[in-house]
Design a protein around this motif. Structure first.
Motif, PDB file in Angstrom:
ATOM      1  N   GLU A 120       0.849  -1.190   0.000  1.00 20.95           N
ATOM      2  CA  GLU A 120       0.000   0.000   0.000  1.00 20.95           C
ATOM      3  C   GLU A 120       0.888   1.245   0.000  1.00 20.95           C
ATOM      4  OE1 GLU A 120      -3.278   0.312  -0.141  1.00 20.95           O
ATOM      5  OE2 GLU A 120      -3.669  -1.838  -0.265  1.00 20.95           O
ATOM      6  N   SER A 121       1.449   1.547  -1.142  1.00 20.53           N
ATOM      7  CA  SER A 121       2.333   2.708  -1.255  1.00 20.53           C
ATOM      8  C   SER A 121       2.110   3.390  -2.593  1.00 20.53           C
ATOM      9  CB  SER A 121       3.801   2.283  -1.121  1.00 20.53           C
ATOM     10  OG  SER A 121       4.174   1.433  -2.201  1.00 20.53           O
ATOM     11  N   TYR A 122       2.590   4.614  -2.682  1.00 21.99           N
ATOM     12  CA  TYR A 122       2.383   5.416  -3.891  1.00 21.99           C
ATOM     13  C   TYR A 122       2.865   4.699  -5.144  1.00 21.99           C
ATOM     14  CZ  TYR A 122       3.291   8.987  -7.420  1.00 21.99           C
ATOM     15  OH  TYR A 122       3.349   9.675  -8.606  1.00 21.99           O
ATOM     16  N   ARG A 123       4.035   4.121  -5.085  1.00 24.09           N
ATOM     17  CA  ARG A 123       4.626   3.531  -6.284  1.00 24.09           C
ATOM     18  C   ARG A 123       3.828   2.342  -6.807  1.00 24.09           C
ATOM     19  NH1 ARG A 123       7.076   4.669  -9.921  1.00 24.09           N
ATOM     20  NH2 ARG A 123       8.773   3.175 -10.008  1.00 24.09           N
ATOM     21  N   PHE A 124       3.098   1.678  -5.927  1.00 22.49           N
ATOM     22  CA  PHE A 124       2.358   0.491  -6.345  1.00 22.49           C
ATOM     23  C   PHE A 124       0.860   0.727  -6.502  1.00 22.49           C
ATOM     24  CE2 PHE A 124       6.175  -1.396  -4.477  1.00 22.49           C
ATOM     25  CZ  PHE A 124       6.486  -2.380  -5.399  1.00 22.49           C
ATOM     26  N   GLN A 125       0.327   1.773  -5.900  1.00 22.84           N
ATOM     27  CA  GLN A 125      -1.119   1.903  -5.815  1.00 22.84           C
ATOM     28  C   GLN A 125      -1.721   3.076  -6.586  1.00 22.84           C
ATOM     29  OE1 GLN A 125      -3.090  -0.398  -4.295  1.00 22.84           O
ATOM     30  NE2 GLN A 125      -1.254  -1.592  -3.858  1.00 22.84           N
ATOM     31  N   VAL A 126      -0.967   4.129  -6.822  1.00 20.51           N
ATOM     32  CA  VAL A 126      -1.538   5.358  -7.384  1.00 20.51           C
ATOM     33  C   VAL A 126      -1.418   5.364  -8.903  1.00 20.51           C
ATOM     34  CG1 VAL A 126      -1.409   7.875  -7.420  1.00 20.51           C
ATOM     35  CG2 VAL A 126      -1.058   6.629  -5.275  1.00 20.51           C
ATOM     36  N   SER A 127      -2.561   5.326  -9.568  1.00 24.18           N
ATOM     37  CA  SER A 127      -2.587   5.313 -11.031  1.00 24.18           C
ATOM     38  C   SER A 127      -2.020   6.612 -11.577  1.00 24.18           C
ATOM     39  CB  SER A 127      -4.024   5.133 -11.533  1.00 24.18           C
ATOM     40  OG  SER A 127      -4.573   3.924 -11.066  1.00 24.18           O
ATOM     41  N   ARG A 128      -1.439   6.514 -12.764  1.00 26.17           N
ATOM     42  CA  ARG A 128      -0.887   7.700 -13.409  1.00 26.17           C
ATOM     43  C   ARG A 128      -1.196   7.686 -14.895  1.00 26.17           C
ATOM     44  NH1 ARG A 128       4.770   6.556 -11.120  1.00 26.17           N
ATOM     45  NH2 ARG A 128       3.343   5.795  -9.536  1.00 26.17           N
ATOM     46  N   ARG A 129      -1.177   8.859 -15.472  1.00 31.91           N
ATOM     47  CA  ARG A 129      -1.352   8.998 -16.914  1.00 31.91           C
ATOM     48  C   ARG A 129       0.003   9.108 -17.574  1.00 31.91           C
ATOM     49  NH1 ARG A 129      -5.781  12.693 -15.332  1.00 31.91           N
ATOM     50  NH2 ARG A 129      -7.758  11.665 -15.805  1.00 31.91           N
ATOM     51  N   SER A 130       0.094   8.602 -18.793  1.00 32.13           N
ATOM     52  CA  SER A 130       1.354   8.630 -19.539  1.00 32.13           C
ATOM     53  C   SER A 130       1.100   9.155 -20.936  1.00 32.13           C
ATOM     54  CB  SER A 130       1.962   7.217 -19.617  1.00 32.13           C
ATOM     55  OG  SER A 130       2.180   6.668 -18.327  1.00 32.13           O
ATOM     56  N   TRP A 131       1.926  10.108 -21.361  1.00 27.26           N
ATOM     57  CA  TRP A 131       1.827  10.680 -22.697  1.00 27.26           C
ATOM     58  C   TRP A 131       3.180  10.614 -23.402  1.00 27.26           C
ATOM     59  CZ3 TRP A 131      -0.191  13.330 -18.422  1.00 27.26           C
ATOM     60  CH2 TRP A 131      -1.566  13.544 -18.411  1.00 27.26           C
ATOM     61  N   GLU A 162       9.471  12.296  -6.699  1.00 28.34           N
ATOM     62  CA  GLU A 162      10.838  11.927  -6.348  1.00 28.34           C
ATOM     63  C   GLU A 162      10.964  10.449  -6.004  1.00 28.34           C
ATOM     64  OE1 GLU A 162      12.257  14.578  -3.358  1.00 28.34           O
ATOM     65  OE2 GLU A 162      12.248  16.325  -4.698  1.00 28.34           O
ATOM     66  N   LEU A 163       9.862   9.812  -5.590  1.00 28.66           N
ATOM     67  CA  LEU A 163       9.895   8.372  -5.360  1.00 28.66           C
ATOM     68  C   LEU A 163      10.144   7.618  -6.670  1.00 28.66           C
ATOM     69  CD1 LEU A 163       6.902   7.987  -2.864  1.00 28.66           C
ATOM     70  CD2 LEU A 163       9.349   8.011  -2.333  1.00 28.66           C
ATOM     71  N   ASP A 164       9.598   8.121  -7.777  1.00 27.76           N
ATOM     72  CA  ASP A 164       9.892   7.539  -9.090  1.00 27.76           C
ATOM     73  C   ASP A 164      11.384   7.649  -9.382  1.00 27.76           C
ATOM     74  OD1 ASP A 164       7.153   7.426  -9.112  1.00 27.76           O
ATOM     75  OD2 ASP A 164       6.872   8.816 -10.771  1.00 27.76           O
ATOM     76  N   PHE A 165      11.942   8.804  -9.072  1.00 29.29           N
ATOM     77  CA  PHE A 165      13.360   9.074  -9.312  1.00 29.29           C
ATOM     78  C   PHE A 165      14.231   8.138  -8.476  1.00 29.29           C
ATOM     79  CE2 PHE A 165      17.291  11.445  -8.485  1.00 29.29           C
ATOM     80  CZ  PHE A 165      17.661  11.844  -9.762  1.00 29.29           C
ATOM     81  N   VAL A 166      13.851   7.909  -7.221  1.00 28.54           N
ATOM     82  CA  VAL A 166      14.626   7.040  -6.331  1.00 28.54           C
ATOM     83  C   VAL A 166      14.616   5.599  -6.829  1.00 28.54           C
ATOM     84  CG1 VAL A 166      14.685   6.024  -4.017  1.00 28.54           C
ATOM     85  CG2 VAL A 166      14.342   8.487  -4.296  1.00 28.54           C
ATOM     86  N   ASP A 167      13.450   5.096  -7.221  1.00 30.56           N
ATOM     87  CA  ASP A 167      13.371   3.725  -7.735  1.00 30.56           C
ATOM     88  C   ASP A 167      14.220   3.565  -8.988  1.00 30.56           C
ATOM     89  OD1 ASP A 167      11.836   2.677  -5.748  1.00 30.56           O
ATOM     90  OD2 ASP A 167      10.041   2.349  -6.962  1.00 30.56           O
ATOM     91  N   ALA A 168      14.164   4.549  -9.872  1.00 30.65           N
ATOM     92  CA  ALA A 168      14.977   4.488 -11.095  1.00 30.65           C
ATOM     93  C   ALA A 168      16.458   4.479 -10.745  1.00 30.65           C
ATOM     94  CB  ALA A 168      14.645   5.663 -12.008  1.00 30.65           C
ATOM     95  N   GLY A 169      16.857   5.285  -9.758  1.00 33.33           N
ATOM     96  CA  GLY A 169      18.261   5.325  -9.360  1.00 33.33           C
ATOM     97  C   GLY A 169      18.743   4.003  -8.804  1.00 33.33           C
ATOM     98  N   ASP A 170      17.915   3.351  -7.979  1.00 34.98           N
ATOM     99  CA  ASP A 170      18.289   2.041  -7.455  1.00 34.98           C
ATOM    100  C   ASP A 170      18.390   1.007  -8.575  1.00 34.98           C
ATOM    101  OD1 ASP A 170      18.404   3.030  -4.901  1.00 34.98           O
ATOM    102  OD2 ASP A 170      16.457   2.251  -4.281  1.00 34.98           O
ATOM    103  N   ALA A 171      17.453   1.057  -9.524  1.00 36.52           N
ATOM    104  CA  ALA A 171      17.493   0.127 -10.654  1.00 36.52           C
ATOM    105  C   ALA A 171      18.727   0.374 -11.514  1.00 36.52           C
ATOM    106  CB  ALA A 171      16.219   0.262 -11.488  1.00 36.52           C
TER     107      ALA A 171
END
Length: 355
Positions: A120-131, A162-171
């Motif tokens: 139950e966290s932002y990265r897994f639960q919150v839908s987003r739009r992509s263009w 910034e959570l997106d940025f952190v996950d990308a950095g770890d990957a």
């Protein structure tokens, strides 16, 4: 945005939305921008959007759908990164927004029936739009990127982006080490690589459609060369592709089972390289008394309790990585098959997770 002659232009739309101001004339355009949310949102999401085309303008300087300011980015080169080259503080003009059919996999993580299997966290639960967008930098260079922001306005914060940025950095860190390992194994021959497209965290400073993307919206902008996104490691049902599957195993192994690089998606280049976009890192929670009790309860129920499926576990590892590729044995010789008698990643339980 809703001028009468533009909305009725051939090939643009067949009719005005009910909230448009065609009958009011050009002088009412400013007020219409904030009162046209339903029709404008549907119009912009379903079609390619060019500001100049809708407004009937011909000047290239007016052909801007959004203007963004870069709030967080990196220019540090890495063996595991694809960078956009955006600098903090730079202003970027987005000239077109469209939603290719091939972007559909980007939203699969947030669908009902899938989200329940993740934390139950932002990265897994919150839908987003992509263009898909064309981005013009201050230097005048143009590149294709993916613009993403949360669907819910209250979730469009810089902290979340910034959570997106952190996950990308770890990957990226795992991909860099993985690619170095691949090169060593190739013994002088070229080896395909796994790279992660690194997002820049941005905020909207100008918007031609504030009803959908107002000023101040936090978003990410990620360099990505393709209009089709393929799932490589998601839920275990995707076609087995050796390189991303090996990378998934490597990240779990090198983190001692504490991190799973999940929802691996992106594109494969003609040279065989994998470019990932928006991977998510599934992290092991810090041990606690309640966590141990809940995990034991989940195991007693056959591994179906909530705590049994939320974090990195041997069962989830086997589900996402049902078999090892030949490359896996170069760093984890102990895991021969998914049905094994040793700990996760062939470590005999040293990683803290057993099958």
């Amino acid at each position: 945005l809703l001028l009468q002659h533009s909305l009725h232009a051939p090939g643009l739309v067949t009719r005005c939305c009910e909230c448009c101001v065609c009958s009011r004339g050009p002088g009412s355009m400013g007020g219409a921008l904030s009162s046209c949310s339903p029709g404008v949102s549907a119009f912009l999401e379903d079609r390619q959007f060019s500001t100049a085309a809708v407004l009937g303008l011909t000047s290239s300087s007016s052909n801007q759908a959004l203007v963004l300011r870069v709030e967080k980015s990196t220019t540090e080169a890495s063996l595991g990164a694809v960078l956009g080259g955006f600098r903090v503080g730079e202003t970027l003009a987005l000239e077109h927004l469209r939603v290719p059919d091939g972007f559909e996999p980007l939203g699969a993580r947030f669908r009902e029936g899938t989200r329940s299997r993740w934390p139950e966290s932002y990265r897994f639960q919150v839908s987003r739009r992509s263009w898909r967008v064309n981005v013009r930098s201050e230097s005048g260079t143009v590149q294709s990127c993916v613009l993403q922001c949360a669907v819910l306005p209250q979730e469009r914060t810089l902290a979340n982006a910034e959570l997106d940025f952190v996950d990308a950095g770890d990957a990226v860190a795992y991909a860099s080490r993985f690619n170095s390992h691949q090169q060593q194994q190739a013994e002088g021959e070229s080896a395909p690589t796994v790279k992660v497209a690194v997002p820049a965290v941005c905020s909207v400073v100008e918007s031609c459609f504030p009803a959908m993307i107002p000023q101040g919206t936090a978003c990410t902008l990620t360099p990505f060369p393709d209009v089709d996104v393929q799932k490589f490691v998601f839920d275990g049902t995707e076609d087995f592709l050796e390189l991303p599957q090996t990378f998934f195993h490597y990240a779990a192994f090198s983190s001692n089972g504490k991190h799973f690089a999940c929802d691996l998606q992106g594109t494969q280049t003609d040279s065989g390289d994998i470019i990932l976009i928006d991977p998510v890192i599934l992290r092991a929670a810090a041990p606690s008394v309640n966590g141990v009790v809940n995990a034991a309860a989940g195991a007693a129920m056959g591994g179906t309790g909530p705590q049994a499926i939320m974090g990195p576990t041997g069962a989830r590892f086997d589900e996402l990585h049902p078999k090892c590729a030949q490359l896996c044995h170069s760093f984890d010789a102990g895991r021969k098959t998914a049905k094994r008698n040793v700990g996760l990643c062939g470590m005999g339980g040293a990683c803290g997770l057993s099958g």
